[in-house]
Scaffold this motif. Structure first.
Motif, short mmCIF file in Angstrom:
data_model
loop_
_atom_site.label_atom_id
_atom_site.label_comp_id
_atom_site.label_asym_id
_atom_site.label_seq_id
_atom_site.Cartn_x
_atom_site.Cartn_y
_atom_site.Cartn_z
N HIS A 231 0.81 -1.21 0.00
CA HIS A 231 0.00 0.00 0.00
C HIS A 231 0.85 1.26 0.00
O HIS A 231 0.36 2.35 -0.29
N ASN A 232 2.18 1.10 0.28
CA ASN A 232 3.09 2.24 0.21
C ASN A 232 3.63 2.46 -1.20
O ASN A 232 4.46 3.34 -1.42
N GLY A 233 3.18 1.61 -2.14
CA GLY A 233 3.60 1.77 -3.53
C GLY A 233 4.93 1.12 -3.88
O GLY A 233 5.37 1.22 -5.02
N LEU A 234 5.58 0.45 -2.94
CA LEU A 234 6.88 -0.16 -3.18
C LEU A 234 6.72 -1.65 -3.48
O LEU A 234 5.93 -2.35 -2.84
N PRO A 235 7.48 -2.17 -4.46
CA PRO A 235 7.37 -3.59 -4.82
C PRO A 235 8.04 -4.47 -3.77
O PRO A 235 8.93 -4.04 -3.03
N TYR A 236 7.63 -5.73 -3.73
CA TYR A 236 8.24 -6.69 -2.81
C TYR A 236 8.17 -8.08 -3.44
O TYR A 236 7.38 -8.36 -4.34
N ASP A 237 9.01 -8.98 -2.92
CA ASP A 237 9.04 -10.38 -3.34
C ASP A 237 9.40 -11.18 -2.11
O ASP A 237 10.47 -10.96 -1.52
N GLU A 238 8.52 -12.09 -1.68
CA GLU A 238 8.77 -12.77 -0.42
C GLU A 238 8.37 -14.24 -0.48
O GLU A 238 7.58 -14.66 -1.34
N ALA A 239 8.93 -15.02 0.43
CA ALA A 239 8.59 -16.43 0.60
C ALA A 239 8.16 -16.63 2.05
O ALA A 239 8.80 -16.11 2.97
N ARG A 240 7.08 -17.38 2.24
CA ARG A 240 6.55 -17.61 3.58
C ARG A 240 6.43 -19.10 3.84
O ARG A 240 6.20 -19.90 2.93
N GLU A 283 4.44 -21.52 14.04
CA GLU A 283 5.61 -20.70 13.74
C GLU A 283 5.55 -20.32 12.26
O GLU A 283 5.44 -21.19 11.40
N SER A 284 5.62 -19.02 12.01
CA SER A 284 5.57 -18.50 10.64
C SER A 284 6.85 -17.72 10.36
O SER A 284 7.27 -16.89 11.18
N SER A 285 7.44 -17.97 9.21
CA SER A 285 8.67 -17.26 8.82
C SER A 285 8.46 -16.55 7.49
O SER A 285 7.71 -17.03 6.63
N VAL A 286 9.11 -15.40 7.34
CA VAL A 286 9.02 -14.60 6.12
C VAL A 286 10.43 -14.22 5.68
O VAL A 286 11.24 -13.74 6.49
N VAL A 287 10.71 -14.48 4.40
CA VAL A 287 12.00 -14.08 3.83
C VAL A 287 11.72 -13.13 2.67
O VAL A 287 11.06 -13.50 1.71
N GLU A 292 11.50 -3.68 0.72
CA GLU A 292 11.78 -3.35 2.11
C GLU A 292 11.63 -4.59 3.00
O GLU A 292 10.90 -5.53 2.67
N PRO A 293 12.32 -4.63 4.12
CA PRO A 293 12.17 -5.77 5.03
C PRO A 293 10.71 -5.93 5.47
O PRO A 293 9.97 -4.96 5.61
N ALA A 294 10.32 -7.18 5.69
CA ALA A 294 8.97 -7.45 6.18
C ALA A 294 8.86 -7.00 7.63
O ALA A 294 9.84 -6.70 8.30
N ASN A 295 7.63 -6.95 8.14
CA ASN A 295 7.40 -6.55 9.52
C ASN A 295 8.10 -7.47 10.51
O ASN A 295 8.45 -7.07 11.61
N TYR A 296 8.31 -8.74 10.09
CA TYR A 296 8.97 -9.69 10.97
C TYR A 296 9.60 -10.77 10.10
O TYR A 296 9.23 -10.97 8.94
N ALA A 348 15.33 -10.59 11.57
CA ALA A 348 16.24 -11.58 10.99
C ALA A 348 17.39 -11.94 11.92
O ALA A 348 18.04 -12.98 11.74
N PHE A 349 17.66 -11.11 12.93
CA PHE A 349 18.75 -11.38 13.86
C PHE A 349 18.26 -12.02 15.16
O PHE A 349 19.02 -12.19 16.11
#
Length: 738
Positions: A231-240, A283-287, A292-296, A348-349
């Motif tokens: 919704h901020n207009g920035l593209p993303y690509d992620e795996a969950r 447990e849910s993981s997002v890469v 931009e980095p995901a919220n978690y 991520a840390f």
């Protein structure tokens, strides 16, 4: 249809064609069928049906019903030792389950989404918050599947109605009690189950005491990929990825009492009491591969829930001199569910970034009453007038805290909702000689919903007139063949959540594929005219072959649109329902079930059940191709075989269930793709004695992954795909009569 779908159905279509072809020589036969009378059964006919067994009785009832009705009795309910009602229903003509195999949710008829199918318990609407997954098949006497509405039931059944009848009087002369003890294993997890039925009678009273306990222990996992624009207009690509496990129990008690005060004067009362508790961990993981980095990067959630339910059904029937009957019924329900969860999020840390506490409480209660006065106008003609009243109230309280502070929109998230449904109906049934039977009904039904929350009051009122005409024509010169036709009006009303305008914020990143959800208080009910035609051929020993075609013309179709809106001063994606326009659904349903001995002399002891359905639909205001009704499957095939060995008390059987992959264009800019389902179940039944038998079942033998995809174009375009593994379940059930 795609070449892949055709290929996947080549064997099922060939098998069904061979089954129907094999039955063709019997279609011309005119040998009388003792149980298949050509007019409504008289008292002497009923005794003949009872002598022939329950299977023949169910077929005879189906044949003489004015509207098309499939009856599933205890024989079919017991066949595979299923642990849930959905596992039974998925094998029936025209019935599918949503979601992955073994984890299905939402019962659907004629390929349509679950909201188009009406679910009743003992003829009453299913109470809010109640899930059929918590109801053991052993607590059910029979299931009635009605493809077209009749006046005495609500017409909220564009696809059809499934009426689940709980256990009736369980009275056996020599063995008044029975118990079933089952042990299921799925992915190494053990799930025990026990069901008990005990009955007896006195001069005036019949009683049945039933109950069951079920322990669940399940694990689920899924992986997903998504590319899009936030919704901020920035593209993303992620795996969950998500891994979860849950365990808990469900216990129920279903007593039933029937008093016979005098001939023609009876009163019955049945209750359904249930408690269920469940604990879960996920447990849910997002890469993030781009953007931009995901919220978690990791979210760990622990949750618990509990539900208590009490529901009662009462029915009084009085028969008077002169052929009139008065029936009165009443019911109540009260249930309370509580849930709480705690979620910790990490970057991520491994550093904690946010924690969420979510607590909710839902309390539902309701009261129903209704009745019917019927008058016989002769041996083959009767009329009836009746009424229905259904009052329900829901109270929801939710508190959601993020890092100890109230979530912006959900702060003080209290909701009170009331629904009133009232109806009047009349019907006329007339057997007009050896060839014709007719039914005419008219039902007026009104629904009023009121809700109050932090944003104010929401009110919605609607009413529908539903005329219904059904007719049966028995082909001259044959005692086994008949034609059936229906012209009806039905509807689908919006649920309470679709009427409340307050948005419920999404848990994770607000994207077009994961938007906030809100309602629309101005929604109108969907209205549908329906036309059904069927040819039916009945065999002497309870078998049948049928072919049905239907069409539904739907107005005020409801669909959801996702748009950017201002929420608490921030631009967010919000999904809201609206009345879209017109749609048409039509299809063909073929069914065959019989013993081979009904067709051939010296045939092996093999029973066959097969059904194939083909569905089409079009939404007028959505461009094609694939502008189908939401979640409508294009095809459905079932093939079941049962073989009883001679000389040994062993019966084995299998069922193949196939649904091909399909694509639906839900709006001008959104497509959904659903993977094919291929399920094979097998069972073996060994009878040690008339009072003891062992049943072993393996379901979902192929345990194929279940894949769904969503593609959205235009602003905030996204493309996502989710893969969910499924599992084979093996169950051993010992059945004992005392």
């Amino acid at each position: 249809m795609t070449r892949q779908a055709l290929s996947s159905l080549r064997f099922p279509l060939t098998a069904l064609a061979l089954a129907c072809a094999a039955s063709w020589p019997a279609l011309a036969a005119d040998a009388p069928a003792p149980a298949d009378v050509a007019k409504p059964a008289k008292s002497e006919d009923k005794e003949a049906i009872q002598v022939q067994g329950k299977s023949n009785m169910e077929t005879a009832i189906r044949r003489n019903q004015p509207a098309s009705k499939i009856i599933v009795g205890r024989e079919e309910l017991d066949r595979y030792g299923d642990s849930s009602v959905g596992d039974v229903l998925k094998r029936l003509p025209g019935v599918t389950m949503g979601g992955p195999p073994g984890r299905g949710s939402g019962i659907r008829m004629r390929g349509l989404s679950e909201g188009y199918t009406q679910i009743l318990i003992n003829g009453e609407p299913m109470a809010r918050g109640f899930s059929l997954e918590s109801l053991s098949p052993d607590a059910i006497e029979r299931i009635e599947v009605m493809r077209a509405p009749v006046a005495e039931h609500s017409a909220r059944a564009i696809a059809g109605t499934i009426n689940i009848i709980l256990r009736e009087d369980f009275v056996a002369k020599a063995q008044p009690a029975q118990a079933r003890m089952a042990l299921a294993v799925e992915d190494g997890r053990v799930q025990p189950r026990v069901d008990v039925q005990w009955g007896g009678k006195t001069d005036e009273l019949n009683y049945t005491l039933g109950g069951g306990y079920n322990h669940n222990n399940r694990a689920n996992s899924s992986t997903a990929t998504e590319q899009g624009t936030g919704h901020n207009g920035l593209p993303y690509d992620e795996a969950r990825s998500n891994n979860s496990k849950s365990s808990g129990y469900n216990v129920n008690f279903t007593p039933r009492l029937t008093w016979r005060f005098s001939p023609g004067n009876t009163l019955s009362f049945q209750t359904f009491l249930m408690r269920g508790e469940n604990d879960g961990h996920s447990e849910s993981s997002v890469v993030r591969l781009a953007g931009e980095p995901a919220n978690y990067a990791l979210a760990v959630t622990d949750s618990s829930s509990r539900m208590d339910m009490a529901r009662g059904f009462g029915n009084w029937k009085q028969t008077f001199e002169g052929g009139s009957t008065l029936e009165g019924r009443f019911g109540f329900n009260a249930n309370e569910s509580r849930s709480q969860s705690h979620r910790d999020e990490y970057d991520a840390f491994g550093v904690g970034t946010r924690n969420t506490d979510d607590t909710s409480k839902v309390h539902d209660k309701g009261f129903t009453t209704g009745g019917k006065w019927s008058q016989s106008l002769g041996e083959d003609h009767s009329i009836a007038l009746g009424w229905d009243l259904d009052l329900s109230r829901r109270e929801e309280t939710r508190v959601k805290l993020i890092d100890g502070q109230p979530y912006v929109t959900d702060a003080g998230d209290d909701l009170t909702a009331r629904t009133s449904r009232y109806a009047l109906f009349g019907q006329d049934e007339w057997n007009m000689g050896p060839q014709w039977s007719a039914y005419a009904g008219l039902r007026w039904e009104g629904i009023k919903t009121q809700s109050t929350d932090a944003m104010g009051d929401t009110n919605n009122t609607s009413s529908v007139w539903s005329p219904m005409l059904h007719a049966i024509y028995r082909i001259p010169g044959s005692t086994k063949d008949q034609l059936r036709g229906s012209l009806t009006r039905s509807y689908k009303s919006p649920n309470i959540r679709d009427l409340i305008s307050r948005p419920v914020l999404s848990q994770d990143d607000n994207t077009r594929s994961d938007p906030d959800r809100a309602g629309n208080p101005n929604l109108k009910p969907e209205l549908a005219w329906g036309l059904d035609f069927a040819y039916e051929h009945y065999f002497a020993q309870g078998g049948l072959v049928s072919a049905t075609t239907f069409v539904r013309k739907i107005d005020n179709l409801i669909r959801r649109d996702t748009m950017l809106e201002d929420v608490e001063g921030e631009q967010r994606w919000v999904s809201r329902p609206r009345n879209l326009g017109e749609a048409t659904s039509y299809g063909v349903e073929l069914e065959a079930k019989f013993r081979l001995a009904e067709l051939f002399d010296d045939a092996p002891p093999l029973d066959l059940r097969a059904n194939y359905s083909r569905y089409w639909s079009q939404v007028k205001d959505v461009p094609g191709p694939n502008n189908r009704l939401d979640e409508q499957v294009p095809e459905l095939f079932n093939l079941g075989l049962d073989y009883k060995f001679t000389g040994t008390p062993l019966t084995v059987g299998t069922n193949i269930n196939l649904v091909p992959s399909y694509t639906v264009r839900t709006t001008e800019t959104e497509w959904k793709e659903v993977d094919a389902k291929r399920q094979i179940d097998i069972y073996g039944l060994y009878r040690f004695s008339p009072s003891m038998q062992l049943r072993v079942t393996a379901s979902n033998l192929l345990h194929q992954d279940y894949v769904t995809s969503v593609r959205q174009t235009g602003a905030g375009a996204t493309q996502s795909s989710t893969r969910t593994p499924t599992y084979t379940q093996v169950t051993a059930m010992l059945e004992v009569k005392f």
